[in-house]
Scaffold this active site. Structure first.
Site, mmCIF file in Angstrom:
data_model
loop_
_atom_site.group_PDB
_atom_site.id
_atom_site.type_symbol
_atom_site.label_atom_id
_atom_site.label_comp_id
_atom_site.label_asym_id
_atom_site.label_seq_id
_atom_site.Cartn_x
_atom_site.Cartn_y
_atom_site.Cartn_z
ATOM 1 N N ARG A 290 57.402 11.397 -48.321
ATOM 2 C CA ARG A 290 55.977 11.393 -48.683
ATOM 3 C C ARG A 290 55.140 12.266 -47.753
ATOM 4 N NH1 ARG A 290 55.439 5.106 -50.731
ATOM 5 N NH2 ARG A 290 56.726 5.506 -52.564
ATOM 6 N N GLU A 378 51.426 -5.735 -45.098
ATOM 7 C CA GLU A 378 50.852 -4.416 -44.791
ATOM 8 C C GLU A 378 49.773 -4.525 -43.713
ATOM 9 O OE1 GLU A 378 49.909 -2.144 -48.336
ATOM 10 O OE2 GLU A 378 48.829 -0.638 -47.161
HETATM 11 C C1 LIG Z 1 49.836 1.143 -56.934
HETATM 12 C C2 LIG Z 1 50.786 0.742 -55.834
HETATM 13 C C3 LIG Z 1 52.163 0.824 -56.019
HETATM 14 C C4 LIG Z 1 53.056 0.465 -55.008
HETATM 15 N N1 LIG Z 1 54.400 0.523 -55.245
HETATM 16 C C5 LIG Z 1 55.276 0.087 -54.283
HETATM 17 C C6 LIG Z 1 56.686 0.038 -54.514
HETATM 18 O O1 LIG Z 1 57.157 0.384 -55.589
HETATM 19 N N2 LIG Z 1 57.494 -0.399 -53.519
HETATM 20 C C7 LIG Z 1 57.007 -0.800 -52.291
HETATM 21 O O2 LIG Z 1 57.783 -1.198 -51.415
HETATM 22 N N3 LIG Z 1 55.678 -0.781 -52.065
HETATM 23 C C8 LIG Z 1 54.808 -0.362 -53.014
HETATM 24 N N4 LIG Z 1 53.461 -0.352 -52.751
HETATM 25 C C9 LIG Z 1 52.982 -0.930 -51.476
HETATM 26 C C10 LIG Z 1 53.132 -2.446 -51.510
HETATM 27 O O3 LIG Z 1 52.822 -2.903 -52.810
HETATM 28 C C11 LIG Z 1 52.215 -3.143 -50.497
HETATM 29 O O4 LIG Z 1 52.368 -2.602 -49.216
HETATM 30 C C12 LIG Z 1 52.530 -4.642 -50.422
HETATM 31 O O5 LIG Z 1 52.561 -5.221 -51.713
HETATM 32 C C13 LIG Z 1 51.483 -5.334 -49.562
HETATM 33 O O6 LIG Z 1 51.612 -6.723 -49.698
HETATM 34 P P1 LIG Z 1 50.661 -7.670 -48.861
HETATM 35 O O7 LIG Z 1 50.969 -9.058 -49.265
HETATM 36 O O8 LIG Z 1 50.723 -7.310 -47.432
HETATM 37 O O9 LIG Z 1 49.165 -7.271 -49.336
HETATM 38 P P2 LIG Z 1 48.491 -7.266 -50.799
HETATM 39 O O10 LIG Z 1 49.477 -7.468 -51.867
HETATM 40 O O11 LIG Z 1 47.652 -6.045 -50.846
HETATM 41 O O12 LIG Z 1 47.568 -8.563 -50.761
HETATM 42 C C14 LIG Z 1 46.461 -8.669 -49.909
HETATM 43 C C15 LIG Z 1 45.543 -9.754 -50.450
HETATM 44 O O13 LIG Z 1 44.533 -10.021 -49.474
HETATM 45 C C16 LIG Z 1 43.306 -10.297 -50.151
HETATM 46 N N5 LIG Z 1 42.201 -10.069 -49.217
HETATM 47 C C17 LIG Z 1 41.829 -8.904 -48.629
HETATM 48 N N6 LIG Z 1 40.765 -9.107 -47.830
HETATM 49 C C18 LIG Z 1 40.458 -10.431 -47.904
HETATM 50 C C19 LIG Z 1 39.434 -11.259 -47.321
HETATM 51 N N7 LIG Z 1 38.495 -10.769 -46.482
HETATM 52 N N8 LIG Z 1 39.398 -12.576 -47.639
HETATM 53 C C20 LIG Z 1 40.304 -13.124 -48.497
HETATM 54 N N9 LIG Z 1 41.288 -12.372 -49.090
HETATM 55 C C21 LIG Z 1 41.371 -11.055 -48.787
HETATM 56 C C22 LIG Z 1 43.322 -9.330 -51.335
HETATM 57 O O14 LIG Z 1 42.467 -9.760 -52.374
HETATM 58 C C23 LIG Z 1 44.809 -9.359 -51.733
HETATM 59 O O15 LIG Z 1 45.065 -10.316 -52.733
HETATM 60 C C24 LIG Z 1 52.552 0.018 -53.755
HETATM 61 C C25 LIG Z 1 51.176 -0.064 -53.550
HETATM 62 C C26 LIG Z 1 50.288 0.285 -54.573
HETATM 63 C C27 LIG Z 1 48.806 0.192 -54.319
#
Ligand SMILES: Cc1cc2nc3c(=O)[nH]c(=O)nc-3n(C[C@H](O)[C@H](O)[C@H](O)COP(=O)(O)OP(=O)(O)OC[C@H]3O[C@@H](n4cnc5c(N)ncnc54)[C@H](O)[C@@H]3O)c2cc1C
Length: 564
Positions: A290, A378
């Protein structure tokens, strides 16, 4: 009249219900702890997890022999010398267990001849990426975890609850203050342990693949609470984000699965393959990582060899309609409805902000520098160094979420709940205050910040641009003012934008300052004025905040430089 304060008490507060937050909640609850799973959106539907389409990297070795050691080697190579080895190793070693547990929970990883099938992605030395199908992996992961959360005793779910600040007592985090968006009511949550699982920051950029909840809240919350951030300059741009023609109802990063399955050719406006000029020979296969892909595309555009809308072409014209239909079936019809026939035309693509390598600094137990505060997913920095491999982000969310749940459960057994906090009064008063409306258009400020970051702190950077970004951030901060705009009414968007901008401006400043200070190019950080990788920069940058002032230090050399 100020709305009543709602008070809640729990063992573990999990902020964010993506894969990391949901796995953390499940893990802590099955160890007998009471969990509050809070999200500013609907539970399990607000962040990147539900949007992810494709693959999850894991050394299962189900078709081709593999070992977490091989996965680790590739992850460390991709990270360009900056990975936190312990975190990367945890991701690679515990990935297979989480993937199998997800399978037991019914996610339905795709299989061939009875075995879970794995695709090869750029930077991985062998087929390592599991998927459900190439366009619905994230929704399936999210749905599976939502179902388990719903069935797990001890998890209370609270959607529409936006965490505004963490609460502290005697140096430890003891919960959080939140705004209930659909009523405007302030909420005080007392928790023995708090886990930040709020995902990334790509909403800071004009062209992004994110949801509007990904403005970097967790980084700002952690920083204000005294935790350190690491590697904040490393924002990943996904090279082939859709640019033109107009495409409705489909994801801007949908061309990745096409490249996985069908290769495709990246072409400049002379219809020449160009990646070999930047050191990667693709020959119709998907080989370029990337960071290298984004750089190659932007340099072709800069040299005047870009496509009409400012990107490059991606062509599948050498593949037959049968190939396309066999690989993507109904998706080909959806493209046709948008006037796109891939056998006859290339599409235009350009880099788009997609993921953040940096984040909250944790140890292998997901403990931050501040007692009572953990992080996961993340929101955490360090596991992927200066560049992330495809598929590592969902694995990171699952593995780190589970680990945070484990640690939280252990810490709860030792801790006590405190319903008092040193800063609760100030924060709740701020949330209850009736704010003025100085005529500031917060929606316009958000757009201005996004344009500034895209232009001056994006995939290509230099000193002049980064200093411009910092000046603009100063100006926007003074326009925003120190106290919330809008009212305490339900769904007051002015007030929510104010709180969002408070976080976004702080996090944007951290990204720009760390990018300015790193005078070299490495991974996702490409400095036009420092094009080479410099051995003396083989260090991570840590950011902390004291009394509103940011301080950046090199992790290895621990040289400290105070910045305004
Ligand atoms: C379009 C897209 C495609 C992707 N495809 C891939 C893939 O194929 N393979 C891969 O490995 N990764 C992929 N990624 C990256 C991966 O999806 C993310 O890094 C991962 O899902 C993050 O998970 P998480 O639980 O850390 O955060 P997230 O799934 O982003 O969840 C964070 C949550 O925190 C909540 N939040 C934020 N701030 C607050 C607050 N102040 N108060 C309360 N709640 C809050 C949000 O509403 C959200 O629900 C992709 C990302 C995107 C955007």
């Amino acid at each position: 009249m100020s709305p009543e304060l709602i008070q809640i008490e729990t063992d573990v507060l999990v902020i964010g219900s993506g894969a990391a937050g949901m796995y953390a909640a499940i893990e802590a609850a099955r160890r007998g702890k009471r969990v509050l799973l809070a999200d500013r959106s609907l539970i399990g539907r607000g962040g990147a997890t539900v949007m992810a389409q494709m693959t999850v990297a894991v050394a299962l070795g189900s078709e081709t022999p593999d070992d977490p050691e091989h996965h680790l080697r590739d992850t460390l190579n991709a990270g360009r010398g900056l990975c936190d080895r312990e975190l990367s190793a945890l991701l690679c070693e515990e990935g297979p267990e989480c993937i199998r547990e997800m399978e037991d929970w019914g996610v339905g990883w795709a299989r061939k001849n009875g075995r879970i099938t794995q695709a090869k992605a750029p930077g991985h030395d062998r087929p390592r990426c599991v998927y459900v199908d190439f366009l619905n992996t994230g929704p399936a992961v999210s749905k599976t975890l939502r179902t388990v959360v719903n069935k797990t005793n001890g998890v209370r779910r609270a959607g529409d609850l936006c965490i505004i600040d963490l609460l502290k007592h005697d140096g430890a985090v003891v919960g959080a203050a939140a705004l209930h968006l659909s009523t405007g009511t302030p909420v005080q949550i007392a928790a023995k342990v708090t886990i930040v699982a709020t995902g990334g920051l790509t909403r800071l950029y004009e062209r992004n693949s994110a949801s509007s909840n990904m403005g970097g809240d967790g980084y700002a919350l952690a920083l204000r609470a005294g935790a350190s951030l690491i590697d904040m300059e490393f924002v990943q741009f996904f090279p082939i984000g859709h640019l033109a023609p107009r495409l409705i109802g489909m994801d801007p990063i949908m061309w990745d699965p096409f490249r996985y399955k069908l290769g495709g050719r990246l072409l400049n406006n002379r219809m020449e393959d160009f990646t070999d000029k930047y050191g990667v020979r693709e020959d119709g296969k998907y080989m370029i990582t990337r960071d290298a892909g984004s750089y190659a595309i932007l340099k072709e555009v800069e040299a005047g060899r870009g496509s009409p809308h400012g990107g490059v072409y991606l062509s599948f014209q050498h593949r037959s309609e049968l190939d396309l239909r066999q690989a993507f079936g109904p998706v080909i019809n959806r493209l046709a409805a948008n006037g796109i026939d891939l056998t006859k035309m290339p599409i235009e693509v350009a880099p788009i902000a997609h993921y953040h390598m940096g984040g909250i600094r944790v140890d292998r137990h997901m403990q931050t520098d501040v007692p009572g505060l953990l992080a996961a997913g993340e929101a955490v920095g360090g596991a992927n160094g200066a560049n992330r491999l495809s598929g590592n982000a969902i694995t990171e969310a699952l593995v780190f979420g589970r680990q945070a749940g484990r640690t939280a459960a252990e810490q709860v057994s030792r801790g006590e709940t405190l319903d008092r906090a040193d800063n609760a009064g100030t924060i709740i008063d701020m949330m209850r205050s009736d704010g003025a409306n100085h005529g500031v258009n917060t929606a316009q400020l958000i757009q201005r910040l996004q344009a500034t970051m895209q232009r001056h702190a994006g995939a290509l950077r230099d000193e002049t641009g980064l200093k411009t970004a910092l000046r603009e951030i100063d100006e926007m901060e003074s326009q925003l003012g120190p106290s919330p705009l809008g009212s305490t009414a339900a769904f007051d968007m002015l007030r929510l934008d104010w709180f969002d901008l408070r976080n976004m401006l702080l996090v944007a400043r951290v990204v720009a300052q760390t990018a300015l200070r790193r005078t070299e190019s490495r991974g996702a950080q490409r400095r036009e004025d420092f094009k080479d990788t410099a051995p003396e920069w083989n260090v991570n940058q840590l950011v902390a905040m004291t009394d509103g002032r940011l301080a950046i230090a090199n992790a290895a050399a621990a040289r400290e430089a105070a910045v305004a």
